[in-house]
Design an enzyme around this catalytic site. Structure first.
Site, short mmCIF file in Angstrom:
data_model
loop_
_atom_site.label_atom_id
_atom_site.label_comp_id
_atom_site.label_asym_id
_atom_site.label_seq_id
_atom_site.Cartn_x
_atom_site.Cartn_y
_atom_site.Cartn_z
N TYR A 26 2.48 -0.39 -12.17
CA TYR A 26 2.33 0.74 -11.26
C TYR A 26 3.43 1.78 -11.56
CZ TYR A 26 2.79 3.46 -7.01
OH TYR A 26 2.93 4.49 -6.13
N LYS A 53 -2.76 -2.48 -0.03
CA LYS A 53 -3.97 -2.68 -0.83
C LYS A 53 -4.88 -3.76 -0.23
CE LYS A 53 -1.82 0.15 -3.64
NZ LYS A 53 -1.30 1.32 -3.04
#
Ligand SMILES: Cc1ncc(COP(=O)(O)O)c(C=O)c1O
Length: 385
Positions: free
Chosen positions: A105, A202
């Site tokens: 990420y 998430k």
């Protein structure tokens, strides 16, 4: 904080939470303790709660629940995933060296490369799916290996057990970002990791309506230090957001099964499309990490990246999709499509992005739980016209 309870199955813990509801009132939904501070009965006496940055009952409930799901000794909840990773970095001091997955990420890259480098924490970004590269990168001052597996966005798979053996021999801390698979599909602590981190934003939350982060560990000493860091740096999860994660966790197993089922169909559709050059999905048998992922997890998840042959169709795809939303983030019930090059991975230097292949031809899909026919029709319309 110490807690171990493997009597109930995963799905049951998800649904009930660690306490199985509120013991004082019988409320099935764990209460939101929306209080900044707590009254003391008398001098030197406490209910166990003093001030919500330090501890809050709703936050404790979500921490205990995630801890049970990951099989740890304790968990800590933060306001975002990046805040949880930041707390982990505070375990180290200037001069320490950390080895990090190069494909990960973009915000995690920025944190190590742009922020903590200023404070003397050194980092090397390498392909941690190659065990020889991991071994060769270890220096005198290396203190930690930080991996994402499967990685974001190229779905590289690093072997958690192999890396954990190296860490144990060299006295290094192994941190695994388990955001993509969650403990429903993968339990890094049981494979030898010392710390698991999550963007709870998430799959754990699952509805694109909350930001959260978690740390889970099976090391009492590390947990003690992290608890002090959590309270001192202050990015704790609010009681309402803790409750949203508790609610999200109740359906984690159902959502993950459905989104994975959709992802398998979608990945195969993309693979057969004439405009697509390559599909990155760990559930495809020809994916380079398929075997290792199958050995260390019980599922593939629902994250897919793919490379189009001609980058000119990217803007049409992103503009004309109607069911699939062009938005950052992942892991929710809604299917989202992202352009990593300018969104999630914009902070990664161009040279590294080009080397990895996070280029102008790459798109990433987080597959949700809609009807698969609607998702395929949406893609067919923009890919085949
Ligand atoms: C794998 C991974 N880890 C960590 C993060 C950071 O989480 P947050 O956005 O909740 O700070 C993200 C965000 O996209 C992510 O994808």
């Amino acid at each position: 904080m110490t807690q171990k309870n493997y009597n109930l199955e995963f799905e049951t813990i998800s649904v009930r939470g660690a306490s199985g509801g509120d013991k004082t009132t019988g409320a099935i939904s764990y209460p939101i303790y929306q209080s900044a501070t707590f009254k003391h009965p008398e001098l030197n006496k406490s209910t166990g709660y003093d001030y919500s940055r330090t501890s809050n009952p709703t936050r404790e409930e979500v921490e205990k629940t995630l801890n049970l799901l990951e099989g740890g000794l304790g968990a800590l909840a933060f306001s975002t995933g990046v805040a949880a990773i930041t707390a982990c970095i505070h375990l180290f001091k200037p001069g320490d060296h950390i080895i990090i997955s190069e494909d990960l990420y973009g915000g995690t890259f920025r944190l190590f490369n742009d922020i903590y480098s200023i404070y003397g924490i050194k980092s090397s970004f390498i392909d941690t799916s190659d065990i020889n590269k991991v071994k060769n990168e270890i220096l005198e001052n290396t203190k930690c290996i930080f991996i994402e597996t499967p990685s974001n966005p190229l779905m590289r798979v690093s072997d958690i057990s192999l890396i954990s053996n190296i860490c144990k021999n060299k006295n290094l801390i192994l941190i695994v970002d388990n955001t993509f698979l969650t403990p429903y599909f993968q339990k890094p602590l049981l494979l030898g990791a010392d710390i698991v981190v999550h963007s709870g934003t998430k799959f754990l939350g699952g509805h694109n309506d909350v930001l959260a982060g978690f740390i889970v560990s099976n090391n009492e000493n590390i947990l003690k230090k992290l608890k002090v860091i959590q309270n001192s740096t202050g990015a704790t999860l609010s009681s309402f957001d803790s409750w949203l994660i508790l609610r999200g966790l109740k359906t984690l197993h159902i959502r993950l099964e459905k989104s994975q089922e959709n992802a398998i169909v979608l990945a195969n559709y993309l693979k057969g499309n004439k405009n697509i050059e390559k599909v990155y999905y760990v559930g495809l048998e020809d994916h380079i990490g398929y075997k290792v992922n199958s050995l260390q997890s019980t599922g593939f998840g629902s994250m897919i990246s793919f490379r189009v042959k001609n980058k000119d169709i990217i803007s049409k795809i992103l503009k004309e999709l109607k069911v699939i939303a062009f938005a950052e983030s992942l892991g929710g019930v809604e299917t989202l499509i992202t352009y990593p090059h300018t969104q999630t991975h914009s902070e990664i230097p161009k040279g590294l992005k080009d080397k990895l292949g996070v280029d102008e031809n790459l798109l990433r899909i987080s597959v949700g739980i809609e009807n698969i026919n609607d998702l395929i029709k949406d893609l067919e319309r923009v890919l085949e016209d």
